[in-house]
Design a protein around this motif. Structure first.
Motif, PDB file in Angstrom:
ATOM      1  N   ILE A 195      26.480  23.985  46.723  1.00  0.00           N
ATOM      2  CA  ILE A 195      25.781  24.273  47.977  1.00  0.00           C
ATOM      3  C   ILE A 195      26.802  24.724  49.020  1.00  0.00           C
ATOM      4  N   PHE A 196      26.586  25.908  49.595  1.00  0.00           N
ATOM      5  CA  PHE A 196      27.447  26.442  50.646  1.00  0.00           C
ATOM      6  C   PHE A 196      26.895  26.109  52.033  1.00  0.00           C
ATOM      7  N   GLN A 197      25.595  26.214  52.187  1.00  0.00           N
ATOM      8  CA  GLN A 197      24.953  25.970  53.475  1.00  0.00           C
ATOM      9  C   GLN A 197      23.738  25.085  53.268  1.00  0.00           C
ATOM     10  N   LEU A 198      23.479  24.201  54.245  1.00  0.00           N
ATOM     11  CA  LEU A 198      22.356  23.286  54.144  1.00  0.00           C
ATOM     12  C   LEU A 198      21.884  22.930  55.540  1.00  0.00           C
ATOM     13  N   SER A 199      20.565  22.950  55.750  1.00  0.00           N
ATOM     14  CA  SER A 199      20.019  22.558  57.050  1.00  0.00           C
ATOM     15  C   SER A 199      18.575  22.109  56.894  1.00  0.00           C
ATOM     16  N   ASP A 200      18.131  21.242  57.812  1.00  0.00           N
ATOM     17  CA  ASP A 200      16.723  20.863  57.813  1.00  0.00           C
ATOM     18  C   ASP A 200      15.946  21.880  58.634  1.00  0.00           C
ATOM     19  N   ASP A 201      14.622  21.816  58.565  1.00  0.00           N
ATOM     20  CA  ASP A 201      13.806  22.865  59.185  1.00  0.00           C
ATOM     21  C   ASP A 201      13.818  22.821  60.707  1.00  0.00           C
ATOM     22  N   LYS A 202      14.329  21.748  61.296  1.00  0.00           N
ATOM     23  CA  LYS A 202      14.457  21.684  62.753  1.00  0.00           C
ATOM     24  C   LYS A 202      15.900  21.957  63.205  1.00  0.00           C
ATOM     25  N   ASN A 203      16.755  22.240  62.234  1.00  0.00           N
ATOM     26  CA  ASN A 203      18.182  22.499  62.503  1.00  0.00           C
ATOM     27  C   ASN A 203      18.864  21.344  63.220  1.00  0.00           C
ATOM     28  N   ASN A 204      18.402  20.131  62.922  1.00  0.00           N
ATOM     29  CA  ASN A 204      19.065  18.959  63.498  1.00  0.00           C
ATOM     30  C   ASN A 204      20.348  18.614  62.753  1.00  0.00           C
ATOM     31  N   PHE A 205      20.381  18.951  61.466  1.00  0.00           N
ATOM     32  CA  PHE A 205      21.578  18.765  60.650  1.00  0.00           C
ATOM     33  C   PHE A 205      21.903  20.085  59.963  1.00  0.00           C
ATOM     34  N   THR A 214      27.561  35.645  46.470  1.00  0.00           N
ATOM     35  CA  THR A 214      26.112  35.799  46.515  1.00  0.00           C
ATOM     36  C   THR A 214      25.478  34.418  46.450  1.00  0.00           C
ATOM     37  N   LEU A 215      24.710  34.090  47.477  1.00  0.00           N
ATOM     38  CA  LEU A 215      24.065  32.785  47.567  1.00  0.00           C
ATOM     39  C   LEU A 215      22.577  32.916  47.296  1.00  0.00           C
ATOM     40  N   GLN A 216      22.003  31.865  46.718  1.00  0.00           N
ATOM     41  CA  GLN A 216      20.575  31.842  46.423  1.00  0.00           C
ATOM     42  C   GLN A 216      19.927  30.694  47.181  1.00  0.00           C
ATOM     43  N   LYS A 217      18.684  30.897  47.567  1.00  0.00           N
ATOM     44  CA  LYS A 217      17.969  29.932  48.405  1.00  0.00           C
ATOM     45  C   LYS A 217      17.226  28.893  47.568  1.00  0.00           C
ATOM     46  N   ALA A 218      17.213  27.660  48.067  1.00  0.00           N
ATOM     47  CA  ALA A 218      16.429  26.585  47.451  1.00  0.00           C
ATOM     48  C   ALA A 218      15.948  25.649  48.549  1.00  0.00           C
ATOM     49  N   THR A 219      14.800  25.011  48.311  1.00  0.00           N
ATOM     50  CA  THR A 219      14.242  24.097  49.308  1.00  0.00           C
ATOM     51  C   THR A 219      13.849  22.776  48.648  1.00  0.00           C
ATOM     52  N   THR A 221      18.174  35.909  48.109  1.00  0.00           N
ATOM     53  CA  THR A 221      19.636  35.818  48.040  1.00  0.00           C
ATOM     54  C   THR A 221      20.230  36.426  49.294  1.00  0.00           C
ATOM     55  N   LYS A 222      21.496  36.108  49.543  1.00  0.00           N
ATOM     56  CA  LYS A 222      22.232  36.739  50.633  1.00  0.00           C
ATOM     57  C   LYS A 222      23.710  36.707  50.298  1.00  0.00           C
ATOM     58  N   LYS A 223      24.444  37.602  50.921  1.00  0.00           N
ATOM     59  CA  LYS A 223      25.887  37.677  50.711  1.00  0.00           C
ATOM     60  C   LYS A 223      26.608  36.963  51.848  1.00  0.00           C
ATOM     61  N   VAL A 224      27.561  36.137  51.503  1.00  0.00           N
ATOM     62  CA  VAL A 224      28.473  35.525  52.464  1.00  0.00           C
ATOM     63  C   VAL A 224      29.875  35.848  51.972  1.00  0.00           C
ATOM     64  N   GLY A 225      30.514  36.789  52.658  1.00  0.00           N
ATOM     65  CA  GLY A 225      31.798  37.283  52.173  1.00  0.00           C
ATOM     66  C   GLY A 225      31.601  37.922  50.815  1.00  0.00           C
ATOM     67  N   PHE A 272      22.954  28.091  47.787  1.00  0.00           N
ATOM     68  CA  PHE A 272      23.951  27.681  46.808  1.00  0.00           C
ATOM     69  C   PHE A 272      24.516  28.894  46.082  1.00  0.00           C
ATOM     70  N   CYS A 273      25.671  28.687  45.464  1.00  0.00           N
ATOM     71  CA  CYS A 273      26.378  29.780  44.786  1.00  0.00           C
ATOM     72  C   CYS A 273      26.376  29.511  43.279  1.00  0.00           C
ATOM     73  N   PRO A 274      25.554  30.234  42.517  1.00  0.00           N
ATOM     74  CA  PRO A 274      25.484  30.000  41.073  1.00  0.00           C
ATOM     75  C   PRO A 274      26.805  30.242  40.346  1.00  0.00           C
TER      76      PRO A 274
END
Length: 272
Positions: free
Chosen positions: A160-170, A123-128, A116-120, A140-142
C-alpha cells in the motif's frame, strides 16, 4: 505525494539479503485540534511486521550514540506488531506509567477496482474496504511484493502506497524506503516500553483502565491534599478541593479533546 525514495530494481536485488525492509509513511490526522504531520515506520522482516512512530527510531539512535536513555511516547497510538502474512495483531498502548497490549484478529475484505494511476514510475491500483467503522481507499503497487501497509492494513496483492478514509481524517502516504542489513531491534520501545513489560488485556479491561482514570484523574492529588501535602500545578499552589475539582474538569476536557481513535467501533466510551 512526495517523491518515494527507493529504486525498484534495487529492492528486488537486496530482498534475499536484507533483514528488514523499512517503509516510511507520512501520516496526516485531521481533527478539531492541530495535529502535526507524523512520520510512521513500517518494518517488515522474515517473521514480523511492525508499525510505530518514527520518533522512536530517533530516540533509539540518540541513546546508542550518547549512552543516555532517551525515551518518548507514541503521538499516534498506532503501535502494531504481527506475524508476517497474518491478520493477528498486537496493539500496544502506553498509559501514564503502564503499558498494555491488546490482541485482535483484523481480517479485511477488500474490493479491488480496475482504476489505476501513476505515481512517479509506479503504477498503483485502487482498492476499498470498511474497517474500524470507517470507509477506506487504498492505492497499492502490485509490482512491490509485500501484502502489507500502514497500521493494521494488509492483504492486498502489493504494498500500500497511499491510504485514507472517506472523510480524509486519516491520510497515509509512502515517502521513503530503505533496506537494513540486520533485523532492527524494537524490543526496547515496542515489545516493551523502556523496560516496562506490557500487560495483556482485552478491550473491556482496557476501557475500564482508561475510564477509571478519566473519572478521577486527580485521585492521588486529592489524597495528598487530605493528608496535608502540597500540590503545585503549573506553578500554582492548590489549597482547596474546589481548585482540585477545577483541575479535574480541565484534565477530563483535554482527554476528550485530544482523543481521536482510528477505529471508531472500538473507541473508548467517554461520557458526552
Amino acid at each position: 505525494m512526495k517523491k518515494i525514495i527507493f529504486i525498484l530494481s534495487l529492492l528486488f536485488f537486496v530482498k534475499s539479503f536484507s533483514q528488514t525492509h523499512r517503509f516510511i509513511y507520512e501520516l496526516q490526522i485531521k481533527s478539531n485540534t492541530q495535529i502535526p504531520k507524523t512520520n510512521m515506520v513500517l518494518d517488515i522482516d522474515k517473521e514480523y511486521v511492525k508499525f510505530y512512530d518514527y520518533d522512536f527510531i530517533k530516540n533509539d539512535s540518540l541513546s546508542k550514540k550518547t549512552g543516555h536513555n532517551y525515551q518518548t511516547n507514541t503521538q499516534t497510538d498506532q503501535l502494531i506488531l504481527r506475524k508476517i502474512n497474518t491478520f493477528e495483531n498486537k496493539a500496544f498502548h502506553d498509559n501514564m506509567f503502564d503499558y498494555f497490549v491488546i490482541n485482535s484478529k483484523d481480517e479485511m475484505i477488500w474490493k479491488i477496482d480496475n482504476d489505476t494511476k501513476k505515481v512517479g514510475e509506479y503504477t498503483l491500483q485502487k482498492a476499498t474496504t470498511n474497517f474500524g467503522g470507517r470507509n477506506w481507499t487504498a492505492w497499492f503497487c502490485p509490482s512491490i511484493p509485500f501484502q502489507e501497509g500502514p497500521y493494521k492494513f494488509r492483504g492486498l496483492p502489493g504494498l500500500i502506497f497511499q491510504l485514507s478514509d472517506d472523510k480524509n481524517n486519516f491520510e497515509y502516504s509512502l515517502v521513503k524506503s530503505t533496506n537494513l542489513n540486520e533485523t532492527f531491534d524494537t524490543s526496547n520501545f515496542l515489545e516493551t516500553h523502556y523496560g516496562i513489560k506490557p500487560v495483556s488485556v482485552n478491550l473491556k479491561q482496557f476501557y475500564k483502565v482508561k475510564l477509571d482514570y478519566y473519572h478521577d484523574p486527580v485521585s492521588e492529588m486529592r489524597n495528598n491534599l487530605k493528608n496535608g501535602g502540597t500540590i503545585i500545578i503549573n506553578g500554582s499552589k492548590i489549597t482547596s478541593q474546589e481548585q482540585l475539582d477545577q483541575q479535574r474538569k480541565f484534565v477530563q476536557e483535554n482527554i476528550k479533546k485530544y482523543y481521536y481513535p482510528i477505529e471508531l467501533d472500538k473507541a473508548i466510551p467517554y461520557p458526552n
